[in-house]
Design an enzyme around this catalytic site. Structure first.
Site, short mmCIF file in Angstrom:
data_model
loop_
_atom_site.label_atom_id
_atom_site.label_comp_id
_atom_site.label_asym_id
_atom_site.label_seq_id
_atom_site.Cartn_x
_atom_site.Cartn_y
_atom_site.Cartn_z
N LYS A 35 -16.32 -36.35 63.59
CA LYS A 35 -16.30 -37.70 62.95
C LYS A 35 -17.72 -38.32 62.47
O LYS A 35 -18.70 -37.29 62.07
CB LYS A 35 -15.27 -38.62 64.07
N ARG A 134 -10.60 -51.14 73.73
CA ARG A 134 -10.81 -51.31 73.01
C ARG A 134 -9.46 -50.70 72.30
O ARG A 134 -8.64 -51.45 72.04
CB ARG A 134 -11.72 -50.46 72.62
N HIS A 166 -9.73 -43.05 76.65
CA HIS A 166 -11.17 -43.40 76.32
C HIS A 166 -12.28 -43.67 77.79
O HIS A 166 -11.95 -45.11 77.85
CB HIS A 166 -11.67 -43.49 75.10
N ARG A 222 -13.42 -34.07 75.16
CA ARG A 222 -13.49 -33.63 73.70
C ARG A 222 -15.13 -34.56 73.59
O ARG A 222 -15.43 -35.81 73.31
CB ARG A 222 -12.85 -35.89 73.30
N TYR A 268 -46.21 -53.83 53.99
CA TYR A 268 -45.64 -55.17 54.68
C TYR A 268 -46.70 -56.33 55.65
O TYR A 268 -46.32 -56.00 56.79
CB TYR A 268 -44.44 -55.72 54.12
N CYS A 315 -41.02 -49.87 55.39
CA CYS A 315 -40.76 -50.76 54.00
C CYS A 315 -38.91 -49.98 53.37
O CYS A 315 -38.45 -49.47 54.49
CB CYS A 315 -41.68 -50.57 52.97
N MET A 316 -39.13 -50.25 52.87
CA MET A 316 -37.55 -49.73 52.18
C MET A 316 -37.53 -48.26 51.52
O MET A 316 -36.21 -47.51 52.18
CB MET A 316 -36.80 -50.81 50.66
N ASP A 317 -38.47 -47.68 51.36
CA ASP A 317 -38.94 -46.23 51.16
C ASP A 317 -39.67 -45.58 51.46
O ASP A 317 -39.98 -44.18 50.98
CB ASP A 317 -39.00 -46.39 49.53
C1 LIG Z 1 -11.78 -41.50 70.77
C2 LIG Z 1 -13.48 -40.48 71.18
N1 LIG Z 1 -13.94 -39.81 71.99
C3 LIG Z 1 -14.82 -39.08 72.10
C4 LIG Z 1 -15.33 -38.86 71.53
C5 LIG Z 1 -16.48 -38.31 71.77
O1 LIG Z 1 -17.94 -38.67 72.98
P1 LIG Z 1 -19.02 -38.45 72.40
O2 LIG Z 1 -20.15 -38.31 71.33
O3 LIG Z 1 -19.72 -39.37 73.84
O4 LIG Z 1 -19.40 -37.04 73.60
C6 LIG Z 1 -15.86 -40.19 71.00
C7 LIG Z 1 -16.98 -40.72 69.85
O5 LIG Z 1 -17.18 -42.00 70.23
C8 LIG Z 1 -14.61 -41.21 70.91
O6 LIG Z 1 -14.19 -42.72 69.75
#
Ligand SMILES: Cc1ncc(COP(=O)(O)O)c(C=O)c1O
Length: 378
Positions: A35, A134, A166, A222, A268, A315-317
């Site tokens: 993701k 969550r 989770h 996971r 700054y 700074c920004m850049d």
């Molecule tokens: C639903 C779910 N599974 C697995 C993961 C993987 O977690 P991590 O990056 O701590 O291994 C995440 C990440 O936040 C997640 O949201």
């Protein structure tokens, strides 16, 4: 032309980290979480590297990320889990056999409509909230969600391929909260089994639990952050402890080098003042590129042979380094974070210096930074 700054991603490190994690998984299948653009490493290159390292599944938060994987020709199983009503990618997910997570009855209804629209039985994984508070159905909602799903499965509309949850405190592996969540997960699995569901995969373990809580592995683990060679933090310690190596390195080229007298205020607010005559090096990266502004005075950078703290405000850049009397020229490379083995600061060092977590450091880099992939499949 040499880029101003480069985020280099070592795909061999991703593949090797997945191989290492497979040894921790000890027979459980492995879903590589890609993701958020592969935690900032690039969705497709990372997904392909993870598969080449032996990942069985890929996982994304957003449905559009999962669809992008399919559109790129990836045929491996994919799980996706975060969506709101009227998500325009739902039907594409169902049509292309992406496993979509349902945490609520309205999601099963939307999946039913998508299954009818596409003429394909939807692959659905049910998510139970075992204590994170969550996403996922609460224990009170769980029996009704399971019954609804079982009825849809009997009708041939969906197939419940998984049940999952989770952790809230996976980075504290011995915590009582984890033990309570595992018990709640067992209870939820029993409810699903009693309703006649036969999920192919039951899973709850993220990186920290993959590495440090074998009792949580179930059928599938996971991991996300660990496949990028960054520590989940908390009690887990550095990634090298587990044989993992950082895949991302952030480098920049000095844009300006100049001698200044002692007493020169820098950047700054003049929060840094040179103690003596010295050389300042200007690094052309700033908070618009994802460098935390909180790194002012703190962020570690390897420059002119030594790790130094940022001089004054980000700074920004751009930001400034005090290079002392060390030789430096415009165009010289500096390293913000990369490999501990090469003596470079790490994403964990940046997280520690700025009061955040490694996850935020690697996922926040902006589109102005040139990305380069190295290693097999680059
Ligand atoms: C639903 C779910 N599974 C697995 C993961 C993987 O977690 P991590 O990056 O701590 O291994 C995440 C990440 O936040 C997640 O949201």
């Amino acid at each position: 032309m040499l880029p101003r700054a480069t985020c280099e991603v070592d795909l061999d490190a991703v593949a090797t980290n997945v191989e290492v994690l497979r040894t921790y998984a000890r027979g459980a299948a492995l879903l590589a979480v890609v993701k958020a653009d592969g935690y900032g490493h690039g969705l497709l290159p990372t997904a392909r590297a993870a598969l080449s390292g032996g990942a069985d599944w890929l996982g994304t938060a957003l449905l559009q990320e999962a669809v992008a994987l399919r559109q790129a020709g990836i045929s491996a199983p994919i799980l996706t889990w975060l969506w709101s009503p009227q998500d325009e990618h739902l039907t594409d997910c169902v049509r292309t056999a992406i496993d979509v997570t349902a945490s609520a009855g309205w999601q099963l209804e939307a999946l039913t409509a998508a299954a009818h629209a596409s003429g394909v039985r939807a692959r659905v994984q049910l998510k139970v909230d075992t204590g994170l508070g969550r996403n996922g159905a609460s224990p009170a909602q769980w029996p009704a969600l399971v019954e609804q799903a079982a009825a849809l499965e009997r009708a041939g509309t969906i197939r419940v391929t998984g049940v999952w949850s989770h952790f809230a405190l996976a980075d504290a592996p011995g915590s009582a909260t984890n033990a309570a969540q595992l018990r709640a997960f067992d209870d939820a699995l029993a409810v699903a089994a009693a309703a006649g569901l036969t999920p192919e995969v039951r899973h709850i373990a993220n990186s920290a639990a993959t590495l440090a809580a074998p009792a949580a592995h179930h059928d599938l683990v996971r991991p996300g952050i660990a496949i990028y060679g960054v520590s989940p933090g908390g009690e887990l310690g550095p990634p090298e402890r587990y044989g993992l190596r950082a895949a991302m390195a952030l480098r920049a080229r000095l844009a300006l080098v100049k001698r200044v007298p002692g007493g020169q205020g820098v950047s700054y607010g003049h929060e840094y003042v040179t103690p003596d005559e010295t050389t300042l090096g200007l690094v052309p990266l700033g908070y618009a590129d994802g460098i935390p502004r909180a790194a002012g005075g703190r962020g570690p950078v390897l420059a002119a042979g030594r790790v130094r703290r940022i001089a004054g405000r980000v700074c920004m850049d751009q930001f400034v380094l005090d290079l002392g009397d060390d030789p430096a020229r415009e165009g010289d490379e500096v390293v913000l974070f990369g490999s501990a083995a090469r003596g470079e600061p790490t994403a964990e060092d940046w997280a520690g210096a700025t009061g955040t977590i490694g996850y935020e450091i690697i996922t926040r880099l902006g589109p102005r930074i040139h990305r380069a992939w190295v290693g097999a499949g680059a």
